[in-house]
Design a protein around this motif. Structure first.
Motif, PDB file in Angstrom:
ATOM      1  N   SER A   1       7.497  -9.538  12.100  1.00  0.00           N
ATOM      2  CA  SER A   1       8.335  -8.507  11.770  1.00  0.00           C
ATOM      3  C   SER A   1       7.544  -7.141  11.612  1.00  0.00           C
ATOM      4  CB  SER A   1       8.771  -8.736  10.119  1.00  0.00           C
ATOM      5  OG  SER A   1       9.550  -9.947   9.978  1.00  0.00           O
ATOM      6  N   TYR A   2       6.300  -7.297  12.219  1.00  0.00           N
ATOM      7  CA  TYR A   2       5.721  -5.991  12.276  1.00  0.00           C
ATOM      8  C   TYR A   2       5.997  -4.731  13.193  1.00  0.00           C
ATOM      9  CZ  TYR A   2       1.978  -8.505   9.465  1.00  0.00           C
ATOM     10  OH  TYR A   2       1.408  -9.403   8.296  1.00  0.00           O
ATOM     11  N   VAL A   3       6.184  -3.596  12.784  1.00  0.00           N
ATOM     12  CA  VAL A   3       6.397  -2.611  13.786  1.00  0.00           C
ATOM     13  C   VAL A   3       4.998  -1.962  13.992  1.00  0.00           C
ATOM     14  CG1 VAL A   3       7.453  -0.480  13.990  1.00  0.00           C
ATOM     15  CG2 VAL A   3       8.712  -2.219  12.942  1.00  0.00           C
ATOM     16  N   PRO A   4       4.558  -2.014  15.410  1.00  0.00           N
ATOM     17  CA  PRO A   4       3.282  -1.344  15.602  1.00  0.00           C
ATOM     18  C   PRO A   4       3.236   0.102  14.941  1.00  0.00           C
ATOM     19  CG  PRO A   4       4.213  -2.625  17.498  1.00  0.00           C
ATOM     20  CD  PRO A   4       5.262  -2.638  16.750  1.00  0.00           C
ATOM     21  N   LYS A   5       2.102   0.515  14.779  1.00  0.00           N
ATOM     22  CA  LYS A   5       2.222   2.123  14.308  1.00  0.00           C
ATOM     23  C   LYS A   5       0.617   2.276  14.225  1.00  0.00           C
ATOM     24  CE  LYS A   5       4.849   3.176  10.695  1.00  0.00           C
ATOM     25  NZ  LYS A   5       5.192   3.603   9.282  1.00  0.00           N
ATOM     26  N   PRO A   6       0.079   3.326  14.543  1.00  0.00           N
ATOM     27  CA  PRO A   6      -1.264   3.763  14.644  1.00  0.00           C
ATOM     28  C   PRO A   6      -1.553   4.045  13.345  1.00  0.00           C
ATOM     29  CG  PRO A   6      -0.186   5.135  16.269  1.00  0.00           C
ATOM     30  CD  PRO A   6       0.954   4.302  15.513  1.00  0.00           C
TER      31      PRO A   6
ATOM     32  N   PRO B   1       6.388 -10.992   6.066  1.00  0.00           N
ATOM     33  CA  PRO B   1       5.572 -11.576   4.764  1.00  0.00           C
ATOM     34  C   PRO B   1       5.860 -10.429   3.823  1.00  0.00           C
ATOM     35  CG  PRO B   1       4.390 -10.119   6.226  1.00  0.00           C
ATOM     36  CD  PRO B   1       5.446 -10.204   7.202  1.00  0.00           C
ATOM     37  N   GLY B   2       7.078 -10.494   3.054  1.00  0.00           N
ATOM     38  CA  GLY B   2       7.276 -10.072   1.946  1.00  0.00           C
ATOM     39  C   GLY B   2       7.813  -8.431   1.907  1.00  0.00           C
TER      40      GLY B   2
ATOM     41  N   ASN C   1       0.965  -3.998   5.972  1.00  0.00           N
ATOM     42  CA  ASN C   1       2.293  -4.580   5.705  1.00  0.00           C
ATOM     43  C   ASN C   1       3.305  -3.904   5.169  1.00  0.00           C
ATOM     44  OD1 ASN C   1       4.315  -6.445   4.555  1.00  0.00           O
ATOM     45  ND2 ASN C   1       2.882  -7.718   3.736  1.00  0.00           N
ATOM     46  N   MET C   2       2.892  -2.866   4.139  1.00  0.00           N
ATOM     47  CA  MET C   2       3.621  -1.638   3.784  1.00  0.00           C
ATOM     48  C   MET C   2       4.106  -0.855   4.746  1.00  0.00           C
ATOM     49  SD  MET C   2       4.398  -2.426   0.517  1.00  0.00           S
ATOM     50  CE  MET C   2       4.068  -4.263   0.989  1.00  0.00           C
ATOM     51  N   GLU C   3       3.316  -0.611   5.531  1.00  0.00           N
ATOM     52  CA  GLU C   3       3.479   0.765   6.653  1.00  0.00           C
ATOM     53  C   GLU C   3       4.341   0.138   7.760  1.00  0.00           C
ATOM     54  OE1 GLU C   3       3.065   3.738   6.820  1.00  0.00           O
ATOM     55  OE2 GLU C   3       1.973   4.143   5.080  1.00  0.00           O
ATOM     56  N   ALA C   4       4.042  -1.257   8.187  1.00  0.00           N
ATOM     57  CA  ALA C   4       4.694  -1.864   9.393  1.00  0.00           C
ATOM     58  C   ALA C   4       6.057  -2.662   9.095  1.00  0.00           C
ATOM     59  CB  ALA C   4       3.367  -2.658   9.704  1.00  0.00           C
ATOM     60  N   ILE C   5       6.060  -2.980   7.957  1.00  0.00           N
ATOM     61  CA  ILE C   5       7.097  -3.954   7.652  1.00  0.00           C
ATOM     62  C   ILE C   5       8.078  -3.071   6.421  1.00  0.00           C
ATOM     63  CG2 ILE C   5       8.234  -5.874   6.708  1.00  0.00           C
ATOM     64  CD1 ILE C   5       5.792  -7.315   7.919  1.00  0.00           C
ATOM     65  N   THR C   6       7.508  -2.749   5.418  1.00  0.00           N
ATOM     66  CA  THR C   6       8.371  -2.349   4.378  1.00  0.00           C
ATOM     67  C   THR C   6       8.792  -0.806   4.504  1.00  0.00           C
ATOM     68  OG1 THR C   6       7.702  -3.915   2.741  1.00  0.00           O
ATOM     69  CG2 THR C   6       8.733  -1.666   2.048  1.00  0.00           C
TER      70      THR C   6
END
Length: 869
Positions: free
Chosen positions: A278-283, A601-602, A721-726
């Motif tokens: 679910s991760y969105v790639p982000k610098p 993951p969450g 996790n917070m930055e790439a998913i939530t």
């Protein structure tokens, strides 16, 4: 000063100021008088380490400097009269102890016993005590030292580090504490006790350095655990990039010795720029609220960090080989450390190994071609593991895939026939050659869901164990199939946290104990699945304690936890708060914490229809715990309580955002149904934009609290996790849609500036290092303005140095808020302590562990005490 000069200056200083000789008996100066000695044998490394540990923890509790003025080997101590108390750190069968410290029951692993010794006529007329700290093996003697630290000195061990009570003891207290439980004997309730440590999600070991591995394994040993095992996805998770923990291939892709991969593939862990699951790639430079300060590079972290040819994934076969070889070197360093600390290891990938592309005959067995391909791959895997890890790898364990739990294939299904055929083919390769490791199984269940004990009937007894995770991501009470396994030992693996709420607060002490109690009659191994360390400290500690204590209850655990971590002043009230949110003893599925996330993951999910004014009542425990803060005594106790308060406030902000997300989605969808463009834009401005602003404000609060709480590599993964998913779910994607609906007008966004209190933490804490090992310290600083300097302050314990030294050890920036320093190599016999301080231009200071320091007033707060073993 360059690195070489720093190293030379450090080593010269260390040799001049620190105790160099590795002594086997040491004296403690108490009130200016040398009256305590430690007597130990030269026989094993474990016994020498036990001496170091007893010295360390006596120093931390009594505040007494340890010297070398009374050095007794066993031979030197015999036939001499001494006006001293003595700690005998030996095996229980040693002749010196056998006459008064008999441990006839060989199931007893270790023991502690005290007896009074008649004083010599030249001594003062007072009693002197002999204390045996012994084991029925060398490892048992080391465990006895840790039990002494726990039961007598009140120290507690957790997966991220030690907690030493703030209140100092006197030597008389030590002997009184032994009297209360004299003698102490310990027998393990489970033969195998340990951790199933996971990666894949960035909270886990994907980003661990050698220091993280060795630090964690050290803590396992202190918690008297003896196993660590890892799973490796053979095809990645949500990507086509296999994980590099276990190399998969045939021998033609290895160098002649099998130790190096020469023809690699795009193996990679999860990095901040990798599209996986679910991760969105982000610098990381785009992270909000100061989160970017934790990362020196845009592509982070682990073995691939900062290298554009490797991160996010290797670009060529040569790059892939480099990633695989570098990770193999990290695992080798970790496993050597594990072997030296009595921790057995397990490593494996999923079965059937997909690279073999196996097929079945009509009768359900492997085709000849499948046998050949599978055999070639396992010969490659085994040769590589044998060459890189040698006898430090104890088990290759075959993992049956996660999908087998959810799709429920029966024992005679194609899926299980392929898995069993794969394992039996691999067994043939293992049986026909000499390998340094044994075989075992693992999976999301013990076996097929229609007959979970089925593998016991089809796998050879050479398989040393059958193991499985507790089903439904840890929410099943038990699996009766374990009781039906008769031909193999079995290990059960409760979840210390589940990945449908990873990154948030999870407390599972009660559930862990319940599952251990249910399984105890049938299994010989108790192993906890975890990603994070500090965040699961409670349930992981309960798991470790249950490995020895068959009567442990959650109430007993939480009272002790609160007392040790926060102090006696609030222990009972704090324990009740934690116990209430931990769950109900009668309901293994009963987590009393709100769940507003989804797998995996969450990520915060939409659909929370409760008003925040109603939903917030489920978070009343946050203010209840906060109300106790004013009564806490001691900087260290306060720092530990504040960690939980920041964590709980972060969690509460997540719950509030789940409500706001529902409000926002409802308001936005309603506005977008308006056909008139002017009216629609007005509705968006009046009803949607204010909710957007509220979400941004709460997000900034959430991140500020999280950045105040993190102390570990796993918690750094939660930032990602917070930055790439939530954040994409809550703010990024809705913000793009709202801006477009407003005709391109900008919408509010979270600030990139850190707004919390200045702080520093060390994500790679080590409390034990090896002789000759490089000692490096990394510090992460959160501040709106960079510090003027970041220093490590150290002093020698073994030479009674009263001064803190820092001028040699300024940490150098690696980028953003990340600093590091190489301080030298471990010298035999050393014990030293340190803390890290970030110094700011306004004269303020932030330290790790939390506290303060000045040349006039000294150090107020904990330090990190390191022994060289």
């Amino acid at each position: 000063m360059n690195k070489k000069q720093q190293s030379e200056r450090y080593n010269n200083s260390l040799r001049a100021n620190m105790f160099v000789a590795l002594a086997l008996a040491f004296a403690v100066t108490v009130a200016g008088e040398t009256n305590v000695a430690i007597v130990a044998s030269r026989e094993s490394k474990e016994e020498r380490q036990a001496v170091q540990e007893v010295r360390r923890y006596l120093y931390q509790r009594i505040g007494t400097i340890i010297t070398d003025t009374a050095v007794y080997s066993v031979e030197q101590s015999e036939g001499k009269q001494h006006c001293q108390h003595r700690f005998y750190i030996l095996q229980c069968s040693h002749p010196l102890l056998h006459s008064w410290m008999q441990v006839a029951n060989q199931t007893v692993d270790h023991a502690i016993h005290k007896k009074q010794r008649e004083a010599h006529t030249s001594c003062l007329n007072e009693p002197y005590w002999d204390v045996a700290i012994c084991g029925n093996s060398a490892q048992g003697t080391l465990y006895s030292a840790y039990t002494f630290a726990e039961k007598v000195l009140g120290v507690r061990f957790y997966p991220h580090g030690d907690v030493v009570p703030s209140q100092k003891m006197f030597l008389t207290n030590v002997f009184e504490n032994i009297d209360e439980i004299n003698p102490i004997t310990a027998t393990p309730a489970f033969a195998v006790r340990g951790a199933n440590t996971w990666g894949t999600w960035t909270e886990g070991f994907d980003w661990w350095t050698t220091d993280n591995w060795r630090g964690f394994i050290t803590q396992l040993s202190k918690m008297k655990m003896n196993f660590i095992g890892m799973h490796s996805y053979p095809e990645g998770c949500g990507s086509n990039s296999p994980e590099p923990t276990v190399w998969i291939g045939n021998t033609s892709q290895l160098n002649p010795t099998g130790g190096l991969v020469v023809d690699g593939y795009a193996a990679s862990y999860t990095t901040t720029l990798k599209k996986a699951a679910s991760y969105v790639p982000k610098p990381t430079s785009n992270y909000s609220s100061g989160g970017s300060l934790a990362f020196p590079d845009d592509c982070c972290c682990g073995v691939q960090q900062g290298n554009p040819s490797r991160c996010p994934i290797p670009l060529t076969s040569g790059d892939g080989a480099a990633v695989l070889n570098d990770q193999a070197a990290i695992m080798a360093n970790a496993f050597i450390w594990a072997k030296d600390h009595g921790v057995k290891t397990g490593l494996g990938t999923e079965t059937p190994v997909p690279q073999a592309k196996a097929t079945l005959t009509p009768s359900g067995s492997f085709t000849p071609d499948s046998v050949a391909r599978t055999s070639a791959i396992y010969e490659g895997i085994f040769k590589h593991l044998n060459s890189t890890l040698g006898n430090t790898l104890n088990y290759y364990w075959f993992w049956t895939p996660e999908g087998y739990e959810w799709s429920h294939p029966t024992h005679d299904s194609t899926q299980w026939r392929l898995a069993i055929g794969d394992m039996l083919t691999a067994y043939g390769v293992w049986k026909n050659q000499s390998w340094s490791f044994d075989l075992a199984t693992a999976g999301w269940t013990l076996g097929p869901m229609d007959n979970t004990s089925y593998l016991d009937t089809v796998l050879p007894t050479d398989f040393k164990a059958l193991s499985g995770l507790v089903a439904r991501v840890g929410r099943n009470a038990d699996d009766p199939g374990y009781a039906n396994v008769t031909r193999h030992p079995t290990w059960i693996m409760p979840w210390m946290e589940s990945d449908d709420a990873l990154g948030w607060v999870e407390l599972w002490v009660n559930r862990t104990l319940e599952q251990a109690n249910n399984a105890a009659p049938s299994v010989s191994g108790l192993i906890g699945l975890q990603w994070r360390t500090q965040e699961v400290m409670a349930q992981f500690s309960a798991l470790a304690q249950r490995g020895w204590n068959t009567t442990l209850t959650s109430r007993e655990f939480w009272i002790d936890f609160a007392r040790v971590n926060f102090g006696d002043e609030i222990a009972l009230e704090a324990a009740s708060i934690f116990e209430n949110i931990d769950g109900d003893a009668q309901s293994v599925d009963g987590n009393n914490l709100p769940l507003f996330t989804s797998c995996c993951p969450g990520a915060i999910k939409a659909g929370n229809k409760e008003l925040w004014s109603v939903y917030s009542k489920q978070f009343e425990f946050v203010d209840q715990l906060s109300a106790l803060r004013s009564r806490v005594n001691g900087t260290a106790n306060l720092g530990r309580l504040d960690h939980w308060l920041h964590t709980f406030r972060y969690f509460r902000s997540g719950g509030q955002l789940s409500c706001l997300l529902t409000n926002y989605t409802t308001a936005f969808n309603s506005a977008m149904k308006i056909t008139n463009p002017t009216d629609r834009k007005q509705a968006l401005s009046e009803h949607v934009v204010p909710i957007r602003q509220a979400m941004v404000d709460v997000w900034e609060m959430l991140m500020m609290e999280q950045l105040q709480a993190i102390n570990t590599r796993g918690a750094m993964g939660t930032i990602q996790n917070m930055e790439a998913i939530t954040k994409p779910i809550l703010l990024d994607n809705p913000g793009t849609a709202l801006s477009a609906a407003l005709g391109g007008s900008p919408v509010s966004q979270p600030n990139h500036t850190y707004k919390g209190q200045n702080r520093v933490f060390v994500p790679n804490v080590r409390t034990n290092i090896a002789v000759g090992e490089e000692f490096r310290v990394e510090g992460v600083v959160f501040s709106a303005v960079p510090p003027q300097s970041v220093n490590i302050y150290f002093r020698s314990v073994t030479t009674q140095d009263p001064l803190w030294h820092s001028e040699e050890f300024e940490l150098v920036t690696r980028g953003r808020g990340v600093y590091s320093v190489y301080t030298g190599n471990g010298v035999a016999g050393d014990i030293f302590e340190y803390f890290v301080a970030a110094n700011f231009s306004d004269g303020s200071q932030a330290t790790f562990p939390p506290g303060s320091f000045s040349s006039a007033n000294g150090r107020d707060g904990d330090t990190i005490t390191v022994v060289v073993v």
